[in-house]
Design a protein around this motif. Structure first.
Motif, PDB file in Angstrom:
ATOM      1  N   VAL A 126       0.857  -1.183   0.000  1.00  0.00           N
ATOM      2  CA  VAL A 126       0.000   0.000   0.000  1.00  0.00           C
ATOM      3  C   VAL A 126       0.897   1.238   0.000  1.00  0.00           C
ATOM      4  O   VAL A 126       1.926   1.260   0.675  1.00  0.00           O
ATOM      5  CB  VAL A 126      -0.934  -0.001   1.237  1.00  0.00           C
ATOM      6  CG1 VAL A 126      -0.136   0.091   2.530  1.00  0.00           C
ATOM      7  CG2 VAL A 126      -1.950   1.132   1.157  1.00  0.00           C
ATOM      8  N   PRO A 127       0.560   2.265  -0.770  1.00  0.00           N
ATOM      9  CA  PRO A 127       1.368   3.492  -0.773  1.00  0.00           C
ATOM     10  C   PRO A 127       1.376   4.150   0.603  1.00  0.00           C
ATOM     11  O   PRO A 127       0.343   4.213   1.277  1.00  0.00           O
ATOM     12  CB  PRO A 127       0.673   4.388  -1.801  1.00  0.00           C
ATOM     13  CG  PRO A 127      -0.095   3.453  -2.670  1.00  0.00           C
ATOM     14  CD  PRO A 127      -0.527   2.334  -1.775  1.00  0.00           C
ATOM     15  N   MET A 128       2.550   4.625   1.021  1.00  0.00           N
ATOM     16  CA  MET A 128       2.681   5.343   2.288  1.00  0.00           C
ATOM     17  C   MET A 128       3.498   6.605   2.060  1.00  0.00           C
ATOM     18  O   MET A 128       4.427   6.615   1.250  1.00  0.00           O
ATOM     19  CB  MET A 128       3.391   4.496   3.344  1.00  0.00           C
ATOM     20  CG  MET A 128       2.682   3.253   3.774  1.00  0.00           C
ATOM     21  SD  MET A 128       3.545   2.461   5.163  1.00  0.00           S
ATOM     22  CE  MET A 128       3.053   0.749   4.902  1.00  0.00           C
ATOM     23  N   ILE A 129       3.142   7.647   2.799  1.00  0.00           N
ATOM     24  CA  ILE A 129       3.910   8.884   2.744  1.00  0.00           C
ATOM     25  C   ILE A 129       4.063   9.418   4.165  1.00  0.00           C
ATOM     26  O   ILE A 129       3.122   9.371   4.962  1.00  0.00           O
ATOM     27  CB  ILE A 129       3.242   9.926   1.825  1.00  0.00           C
ATOM     28  CG1 ILE A 129       4.155  11.122   1.582  1.00  0.00           C
ATOM     29  CG2 ILE A 129       1.901  10.377   2.372  1.00  0.00           C
ATOM     30  CD1 ILE A 129       3.674  12.035   0.470  1.00  0.00           C
ATOM     31  N   PHE A 130       5.250   9.889   4.492  1.00  0.00           N
ATOM     32  CA  PHE A 130       5.539  10.406   5.824  1.00  0.00           C
ATOM     33  C   PHE A 130       5.565  11.928   5.787  1.00  0.00           C
ATOM     34  O   PHE A 130       5.945  12.541   4.783  1.00  0.00           O
ATOM     35  CB  PHE A 130       6.886   9.884   6.321  1.00  0.00           C
ATOM     36  CG  PHE A 130       6.892   8.421   6.658  1.00  0.00           C
ATOM     37  CD1 PHE A 130       6.769   7.992   7.969  1.00  0.00           C
ATOM     38  CD2 PHE A 130       7.011   7.463   5.658  1.00  0.00           C
ATOM     39  CE1 PHE A 130       6.767   6.642   8.287  1.00  0.00           C
ATOM     40  CE2 PHE A 130       7.009   6.104   5.958  1.00  0.00           C
ATOM     41  CZ  PHE A 130       6.890   5.701   7.274  1.00  0.00           C
ATOM     42  N   THR A 131       5.189  12.521   6.888  1.00  0.00           N
ATOM     43  CA  THR A 131       5.334  13.956   7.053  1.00  0.00           C
ATOM     44  C   THR A 131       5.816  14.222   8.475  1.00  0.00           C
ATOM     45  O   THR A 131       5.519  13.469   9.393  1.00  0.00           O
ATOM     46  CB  THR A 131       4.012  14.700   6.774  1.00  0.00           C
ATOM     47  OG1 THR A 131       4.232  16.111   6.870  1.00  0.00           O
ATOM     48  CG2 THR A 131       2.928  14.308   7.762  1.00  0.00           C
ATOM     49  N   GLY A 132       6.592  15.262   8.642  1.00  0.00           N
ATOM     50  CA  GLY A 132       7.179  15.555   9.952  1.00  0.00           C
ATOM     51  C   GLY A 132       8.593  15.039  10.079  1.00  0.00           C
ATOM     52  O   GLY A 132       9.411  15.633  10.784  1.00  0.00           O
ATOM     53  N   GLN A 133       8.887  13.929   9.399  1.00  0.00           N
ATOM     54  CA  GLN A 133      10.230  13.351   9.396  1.00  0.00           C
ATOM     55  C   GLN A 133      10.583  12.968   7.966  1.00  0.00           C
ATOM     56  O   GLN A 133       9.707  12.856   7.106  1.00  0.00           O
ATOM     57  CB  GLN A 133      10.297  12.106  10.290  1.00  0.00           C
ATOM     58  CG  GLN A 133       9.870  12.322  11.720  1.00  0.00           C
ATOM     59  CD  GLN A 133      10.858  13.135  12.527  1.00  0.00           C
ATOM     60  OE1 GLN A 133      12.022  13.276  12.152  1.00  0.00           O
ATOM     61  NE2 GLN A 133      10.413  13.698  13.642  1.00  0.00           N
ATOM     62  N   ILE A 149       7.020  14.332   2.737  1.00  0.00           N
ATOM     63  CA  ILE A 149       6.877  15.764   2.475  1.00  0.00           C
ATOM     64  C   ILE A 149       6.943  16.460   3.823  1.00  0.00           C
ATOM     65  O   ILE A 149       6.207  16.108   4.746  1.00  0.00           O
ATOM     66  CB  ILE A 149       5.560  16.094   1.756  1.00  0.00           C
ATOM     67  CG1 ILE A 149       5.600  15.588   0.314  1.00  0.00           C
ATOM     68  CG2 ILE A 149       5.289  17.598   1.790  1.00  0.00           C
ATOM     69  CD1 ILE A 149       4.316  15.814  -0.455  1.00  0.00           C
ATOM     70  N   LYS A 150       7.826  17.420   3.979  1.00  0.00           N
ATOM     71  CA  LYS A 150       7.967  18.114   5.253  1.00  0.00           C
ATOM     72  C   LYS A 150       8.573  19.489   5.029  1.00  0.00           C
ATOM     73  O   LYS A 150       9.051  19.810   3.944  1.00  0.00           O
ATOM     74  CB  LYS A 150       8.858  17.315   6.224  1.00  0.00           C
ATOM     75  CG  LYS A 150      10.306  17.185   5.763  1.00  0.00           C
ATOM     76  CD  LYS A 150      11.108  16.333   6.731  1.00  0.00           C
ATOM     77  CE  LYS A 150      11.379  17.003   8.054  1.00  0.00           C
ATOM     78  NZ  LYS A 150      12.270  18.172   7.937  1.00  0.00           N
ATOM     79  N   ILE A 151       8.542  20.288   6.063  1.00  0.00           N
ATOM     80  CA  ILE A 151       9.199  21.582   6.019  1.00  0.00           C
ATOM     81  C   ILE A 151      10.707  21.381   6.101  1.00  0.00           C
ATOM     82  O   ILE A 151      11.182  20.328   6.520  1.00  0.00           O
ATOM     83  CB  ILE A 151       8.731  22.495   7.168  1.00  0.00           C
ATOM     84  CG1 ILE A 151       9.074  21.853   8.519  1.00  0.00           C
ATOM     85  CG2 ILE A 151       7.253  22.808   7.070  1.00  0.00           C
ATOM     86  CD1 ILE A 151       8.829  22.751   9.696  1.00  0.00           C
ATOM     87  N   ASP A 152      11.470  22.394   5.712  1.00  0.00           N
ATOM     88  CA  ASP A 152      12.929  22.339   5.793  1.00  0.00           C
ATOM     89  C   ASP A 152      13.349  22.836   7.175  1.00  0.00           C
ATOM     90  O   ASP A 152      13.569  24.024   7.390  1.00  0.00           O
ATOM     91  CB  ASP A 152      13.545  23.212   4.701  1.00  0.00           C
ATOM     92  CG  ASP A 152      15.055  23.029   4.575  1.00  0.00           C
ATOM     93  OD1 ASP A 152      15.686  22.558   5.553  1.00  0.00           O
ATOM     94  OD2 ASP A 152      15.606  23.362   3.511  1.00  0.00           O
ATOM     95  N   ASP A 153      13.435  21.896   8.128  1.00  0.00           N
ATOM     96  CA  ASP A 153      13.739  22.274   9.506  1.00  0.00           C
ATOM     97  C   ASP A 153      15.135  22.871   9.649  1.00  0.00           C
ATOM     98  O   ASP A 153      15.351  23.774  10.459  1.00  0.00           O
ATOM     99  CB  ASP A 153      13.597  21.054  10.422  1.00  0.00           C
ATOM    100  CG  ASP A 153      12.150  20.688  10.677  1.00  0.00           C
ATOM    101  OD1 ASP A 153      11.522  21.347  11.516  1.00  0.00           O
ATOM    102  OD2 ASP A 153      11.644  19.761  10.019  1.00  0.00           O
TER     103      ASP A 153
END
Length: 332
Positions: free
Chosen positions: A141-148, A156-160
């Motif tokens: 199943v497709p998975m995408i992370f955010t935050g890390q 997909i996340k911000i440029d910490d």
């Protein structure tokens, strides 16, 4: 020809939410009372036959699993708002499971959503471990992370790191030399490592005799309040907090001990929470558009479901909001 019965029609008939009907159809949790009412409505209308016929034809459930670390967070609320808006625009619904800041629970939630037949999973992760990567490779199943982020996963996340650099350069330009960074454990690569490293690198670069001391507070208001006394032992000219929420606890301590901000010490954070604009003094911060992160993340999982490549240029703008809590420092 009669109009086909929809999930919304069933929901309206029994006075429950659309997501409750979807959970029932996908063997998710629904209260016994609501399950009985939904079952009766389905039998009365013949809806279930149409629903599963369509599902078999498209091989889609139109459900997206969403794993969140907690709900009592400003950032999570804004992130979820963006996710839900984009999913609804594409006729998808989200099934939310909460991990309560537990990596083990987070992994269990991913497995549970997979077993419920969702089309994709969004994980607002605490940390991406080897076990996470094993699941990504194991579950179909497709998975995408955010935050890390991790090179072996889609994210997909911000440029910490860049956010940290923005604040580091700002404090350097204001003439500060001795700063305490109030942050979180390095198990959190985004906030605990990247954000802190960006600040230290920019602040100390071409800034002779500068120093950054670190105090671990975690994310909570209460712990940051408790640790503020330790921070003051370094006699800093400023305290930079890994999140605006950490600033709240420290600001309370400073007020209670008659330490004036920014006259005696400067204070700044990250996040751009609305509360920062009504504090006294108002809080300088690097603001993140978490709503946009949510939109981009939802679009990312939809693209992966359709077999498209993830857009690696979904950069979320960072904005320094200069308010009253930081002053120009002079060591006369």
């Amino acid at each position: 020809m009669d109009r086909k019965v929809t999930i919304q029609d069933i929901a309206n008939m029994v006075n429950v939410s659309k997501s409750s009907v979807s959970r029932y159809l996908n063997n998710g949790y629904v209260s016994e009372e609501n399950a009985k009412k939904i079952k009766e409505a389905i039998e009365k209308t013949g809806f279930q036959t149409n629903f599963f016929a369509k599902r078999l034809k498209t091989k889609r459930s139109k459900l997206i699993g969403i794993v969140l670390p907690r709900m009592d967070s400003v950032t999570v609320g804004k992130l979820l708002t963006g996710i839900n808006r984009r999913l609804e625009e594409n006729d998808y619904q989200g099934l939310i499971l909460i991990s309560n800041l537990s990596i083990e629970k987070e992994l269990e939630n991913i497995k549970s959503l997979y077993q419920q037949g969702v089309d994709g999973i969004i994980i607002n992760s605490i940390a991406i471990t080897k076990e996470h990567i094993k699941l990504v490779n194991k579950l179909n199943v497709p998975m995408i992370f955010t935050g890390q982020k991790n090179e072996f996963t889609d994210y997909i996340k911000i440029d910490d790191y860049e956010a940290g650099r923005i604040m580091g350069n700002y404090f350097k330009e204001k003439g500060h030399r001795n700063v305490v960074f109030a942050g979180v454990t390095e198990e959190d690569k985004a906030v605990g490592v990247e954000r802190k490293s960006g600040f230290i690198d920019a602040f100390t670069e071409n800034n002779p005799e500068s120093s950054v001391d670190f105090i671990e507070t975690g994310f909570s208001f209460e712990k940051s309040y408790e640790m503020a006394k330790e921070m003051m032992k370094f006699s800093p000219t400023g305290i930079v907090c890994a999140t605006d929420n950490i600033c709240l606890g420290i600001l309370r301590y400073l007020h209670e001990n008659n330490i004036k901000v920014p006259d005696e010490i400067s204070l700044a954070g990250f996040g751009g929470y609305d509360v920062g604009s009504v504090l006294y003094p108002t809080l300088t911060t690097v603001a993140f558009n978490y709503d946009l992160v949510g939109v981009n993340t939802a679009q990312g999982i939809l693209d992966l479901i359709e077999g498209k490549k993830l857009d690696k240029h979904n950069n979320v703008p960072l904005k320094l909001i200069e308010r009253e809590s930081v002053r120009i420092f002079s060591s006369k």
